[in-house]
Design a protein around this motif. Structure first.
Motif, PDB file in Angstrom:
ATOM      1  N   THR A   1      -4.898  -3.216  10.968  1.00  0.00           N
ATOM      2  CA  THR A   1      -6.253  -2.505  10.626  1.00  0.00           C
ATOM      3  C   THR A   1      -6.294  -1.388   9.727  1.00  0.00           C
ATOM      4  OG1 THR A   1      -5.022  -1.472  12.164  1.00  0.00           O
ATOM      5  CG2 THR A   1      -5.828  -3.816  13.001  1.00  0.00           C
ATOM      6  N   GLY A   2      -6.037  -1.160   8.925  1.00  0.00           N
ATOM      7  CA  GLY A   2      -6.171   0.232   8.123  1.00  0.00           C
ATOM      8  C   GLY A   2      -6.115   1.273   8.993  1.00  0.00           C
ATOM      9  N   GLU A   3      -5.367   1.827  10.225  1.00  0.00           N
ATOM     10  CA  GLU A   3      -5.809   3.435  10.993  1.00  0.00           C
ATOM     11  C   GLU A   3      -4.615   3.529  10.836  1.00  0.00           C
ATOM     12  OE1 GLU A   3      -8.270   1.823  14.547  1.00  0.00           O
ATOM     13  OE2 GLU A   3      -7.107   0.851  14.194  1.00  0.00           O
TER      14      GLU A   3
ATOM     15  N   LEU B   1      -3.877   6.469   4.343  1.00  0.00           N
ATOM     16  CA  LEU B   1      -3.555   5.540   3.538  1.00  0.00           C
ATOM     17  C   LEU B   1      -4.694   4.967   2.480  1.00  0.00           C
ATOM     18  CD1 LEU B   1      -1.419   3.064   4.606  1.00  0.00           C
ATOM     19  CD2 LEU B   1      -3.584   2.303   6.439  1.00  0.00           C
TER      20      LEU B   1
ATOM     21  N   GLU C   1      -8.761   4.254  -0.700  1.00  0.00           N
ATOM     22  CA  GLU C   1      -8.586   4.965   0.836  1.00  0.00           C
ATOM     23  C   GLU C   1      -8.882   3.269   1.976  1.00  0.00           C
ATOM     24  OE1 GLU C   1     -10.446   8.541   3.083  1.00  0.00           O
ATOM     25  OE2 GLU C   1      -8.620   9.240   1.261  1.00  0.00           O
ATOM     26  N   ARG C   2      -8.274   3.630   2.736  1.00  0.00           N
ATOM     27  CA  ARG C   2      -8.434   2.894   3.934  1.00  0.00           C
ATOM     28  C   ARG C   2      -8.650   4.195   5.076  1.00  0.00           C
ATOM     29  NH1 ARG C   2      -3.965  -1.411   5.269  1.00  0.00           N
ATOM     30  NH2 ARG C   2      -5.969  -2.184   5.789  1.00  0.00           N
TER      31      ARG C   2
ATOM     32  N   HIS D   1      -4.600   1.800  -0.254  1.00  0.00           N
ATOM     33  CA  HIS D   1      -4.548   0.241  -0.837  1.00  0.00           C
ATOM     34  C   HIS D   1      -3.734   0.316  -2.023  1.00  0.00           C
ATOM     35  CE1 HIS D   1      -7.096  -2.239   1.881  1.00  0.00           C
ATOM     36  NE2 HIS D   1      -7.576  -1.853   1.856  1.00  0.00           N
TER      37      HIS D   1
ATOM     38  N   THR E   1      -0.770  -0.827   9.667  1.00  0.00           N
ATOM     39  CA  THR E   1      -1.144  -1.638   7.838  1.00  0.00           C
ATOM     40  C   THR E   1      -2.412  -2.273   7.730  1.00  0.00           C
ATOM     41  OG1 THR E   1       0.961  -3.368   8.107  1.00  0.00           O
ATOM     42  CG2 THR E   1       0.925  -0.895   6.955  1.00  0.00           C
TER      43      THR E   1
ATOM     44  N   GLY F   1       0.839  -1.390   0.113  1.00  0.00           N
ATOM     45  CA  GLY F   1       0.230   0.024  -0.062  1.00  0.00           C
ATOM     46  C   GLY F   1       0.729   1.840   0.494  1.00  0.00           C
TER      47      GLY F   1
END
Length: 644
Positions: free
Chosen positions: A115-117, A67, A74-75, A69, A113, A56
């Motif tokens: 949890t995507g936070e 953040l 977008e995450r 992918h 990366t 990502g």
């Protein structure tokens, strides 16, 4: 082709305006693949862009930190205006640092990366100067540092501890630095200015703040382009020449940088069209197989990735371990090169009340307790080396009269200052013993098996004098009993009383041993020469007398390390260590150590098998006058696998 580690992937991240470290391998002849690949449309708004280990992206656009992918979806996002994005590896993905544009606060984030936070961390305190740039550095202990670089060169280095930061040192850097990046493996900070070019600076706070000019501004560079962009490689630096669209690479070789072949920053079919156009948007990142350079094409206006081939570089042969100090003393009362040499006095009935004596070359003799608190200052003038022997009985003294004595070299009058130590640890100067030396320097004591006390004292010209200390009718005196000479300047020495041998440090040549018996000829035998392991200057020497083994400890001042050797032939090297930071105790590491001392005595519950005491050449965390550090012997023995 070398497969890069997770840490190497993250070190390859490069921002829009500031280029970050590339990989764990640097090639003398890198090449750019011709098949440039455009990044997803959603990434094209990026002003700064870095690749993450999961494929990502972390990007800064005009108003957000995002953040993303790998496909550009977008995450997470955090609204902000920021710049100078830099990252390092983290167990959750990445540790990111950026500079908020409006407030000039340095803001750290954990990029999860999994949890995507984007997890905001406590910001650094705002420095009392205008910030121009910032970047990360990871030291040999894997501790993260942040350089906060001011517009006028006033700068600070902070070290991360938990979720917060501690000020490590203040720095004076060239003014108007626009970009900075660090090579973690070589502990080098690279900075770039429009006026003076690209500089290399020691990132290790325990080293002197050296500045090396790598490249001066090129005549072809337009003044409006500002400072050149820099890429910190593993073992060197690459400098982006925006005018000629070239990457100029320099390989670090000690304190020199070798210029390697330059490489084009674009495909050949585009080079003619863009030769005179500045590459304002350029970043580097990595794939899992090999590093990439990511740049914004001046014709298509799209971010593109170009693969780079890198050859593996030899790793440095540093076999030292890092051990933190347990206690540090109060600082001395003089700035500059002041503290020099320690000695340990063991309390006869309560070892926890033992004392550490230390010399101040600008003031006198200091006395500390085992918690590092200064208890006494004896204004004896410019003292250099100090040593102690306890329970000394002299031939002409009363049968019940015994002394604990400390002696130190006094450089104002080229004498030996003699001190008595009372049973409660109180130190008093008793007398001065003259010598015939002109530049008195190093010193150590010898207690012969037959009794009494003798002193070895040296001169900067290499001369050694051996004196017998006498006590007659209540007065101390000395008698010269032997002389010999080294070729060049010595300083540190230590005597193995049990075997009547003296170990001598010749600063530029190595360690020697000879008989301590005044009746014997001083035939010098080389124990260890200066070389890859023992780096000049050879400074303090000390002996650890264990139950089964005796070890010789040496301060290898040239590389800020300490060597442990067997104290008997063939003097096998048992290990090498450095002293690093102990952030939980607020203690910095050590560097450029002069004197050392070690004891195997029980010194209370905290030092049950004794301790090592070393002088610290540069006090950090924060900056201050010099002091001494204590290290538990168990820690050294455990890390180096030493027996008692």
């Amino acid at each position: 082709m070398r497969t890069l580690s997770l840490q190497a992937h993250l070190l390859l991240a490069l921002s829009l305006l500031t280029l970050s470290p590339l990989s764990n391998a640097v090639s003398p002849t890198p090449s750019f693949h011709a098949d440039a690949k455009d990044l997803p449309v959603t990434l094209q708004r990026a002003q700064e862009l870095v690749r993450l280990p999961d494929g990502g992206w972390l990007m800064l656009d005009k108003n957000n930190l995002r953040l993303m992918h790998a496909d550009g979806t977008e995450r997470a996002r955090v609204p902000m205006r920021a710049k100078h994005l830099d990252i390092r590896a983290h167990t959750q993905g990445a540790y990111a640092m950026l500079l908020e544009a409006d407030t000039q606060r340095s803001l750290p984030f954990i990029v999860d990366t999994h949890t995507g936070e984007l997890l905001a961390q406590p910001s650094l305190p705002s420095p009392p100067f205008a910030l121009e740039s910032s970047c990360l550095y990871r030291d040999a202990q894997q501790q993260d540092h942040v350089f906060l670089i001011g517009k006028e060169g006033i700068s600070e280095q902070w070290i991360r501890y938990g979720s917060g930061f501690q000020l490590l040192r203040r720095l004076a850097l060239p003014p108007h630095i626009r970009h900075c990046r660090s090579d973690d493996t070589q502990h080098t900070l690279y900075v770039s200015t429009a006026e003076t070019g690209v500089w290399a600076i020691s990132a290790d706070a325990e080293n002197l703040l050296h500045h090396w000019l790598i490249e001066t501004p090129r005549p072809t560079r337009q003044s409006s382009e500002g400072a050149p962009k820099i890429v910190a490689l593993t073992g060197g630096v690459a400098i982006v020449d925006e005018q000629t669209q070239q990457l100029h690479r320099y390989l670090q070789q000690g304190t020199q940088w070798k210029k390697l072949a330059s490489q084009p920053l674009q495909n050949r079919d585009l080079s003619k069209k863009t030769h005179a156009t500045s590459t304002k948007k350029i970043a580097t990142t990595t794939s899992f197989e090999h590093p990439l350079i990511v740049r914004k094409n001046n014709v298509t206006k799209a971010w593109q990735m170009y693969a780079i081939s890198w050859e593996k570089t030899p790793t440095t042969n540093d076999n030292s371990v890092i051990i933190p100090a347990d206690v540090q003393t109060d600082v001395v009362a003089r700035f500059g090169d002041a503290a020099d040499d320690p000695a340990i006095w063991v309390h006869p009935s309560d070892p926890a009340r033992s004392r550490v004596l230390g010399t101040n070359k600008k003031q006198g003799l200091l006395v500390y307790n085992l918690q590092g608190k200064q208890l006494q200052l004896l204004e004896s003038g410019r003292l250099n080396n100090v040593d102690i022997r306890q329970n000394i009985r002299f031939e002409n003294a009363d049968a019940q009269q015994r002394f604990d004595l400390a002696l130190a070299t006094q450089r104002d009058d080229n004498s030996l200052a003699l001190y008595t130590i009372a049973s409660d640890g109180e130190v008093r100067e008793a007398t001065r013993l003259p010598t015939t030396l002109e530049k008195i320097y190093g010193f150590c004591l010898y207690r012969p098996q037959s009794g009494g006390l003798e002193a070895f004292v040296n001169d900067k010209d290499g001369r050694y004098q051996q004196y017998r200390i006498r006590y007659i009718n209540g007065n101390f005196s000395s008698q010269l009993v032997r002389s010999f000479k080294l070729v060049t300047q010595p300083e540190g020495c230590v005597v193995d009383d049990q075997r009547a041998r003296i170990f001598i440090g010749e600063e530029k040549h190595g360690i020697w041993v000879t008989s301590a018996d005044a009746e014997q000829a001083a035939v010098l035998q080389l124990v260890m020469p200066v070389g890859k392991q023992l780096v000049a200057d050879v400074e303090g020497l000390a002996l650890y007398q264990g139950k089964k083994s005796t070890y010789l400890l040496v301060s290898s001042q040239g590389d800020n390390s300490y060597l442990v050797l067997n104290a008997q032939p063939p003097y096998q090297l048992r290990g090498k260590f450095r002293i690093g930071t102990n952030l939980s105790a607020g203690i910095d590491g050590t560097s450029e150590t002069d004197g050392i001392e070690v004891s195997s005595a029980y010194l209370g519950a905290h030092f049950p098998k004794g301790m090592l005491v070393v002088q610290d050449g540069y006090k950090r965390l924060p900056d201050g006058p010099q002091n001494f550090k204590y290290i538990r012997w168990e820690t050294i023995a455990d890390r180096l696998h030493l027996e008692d």
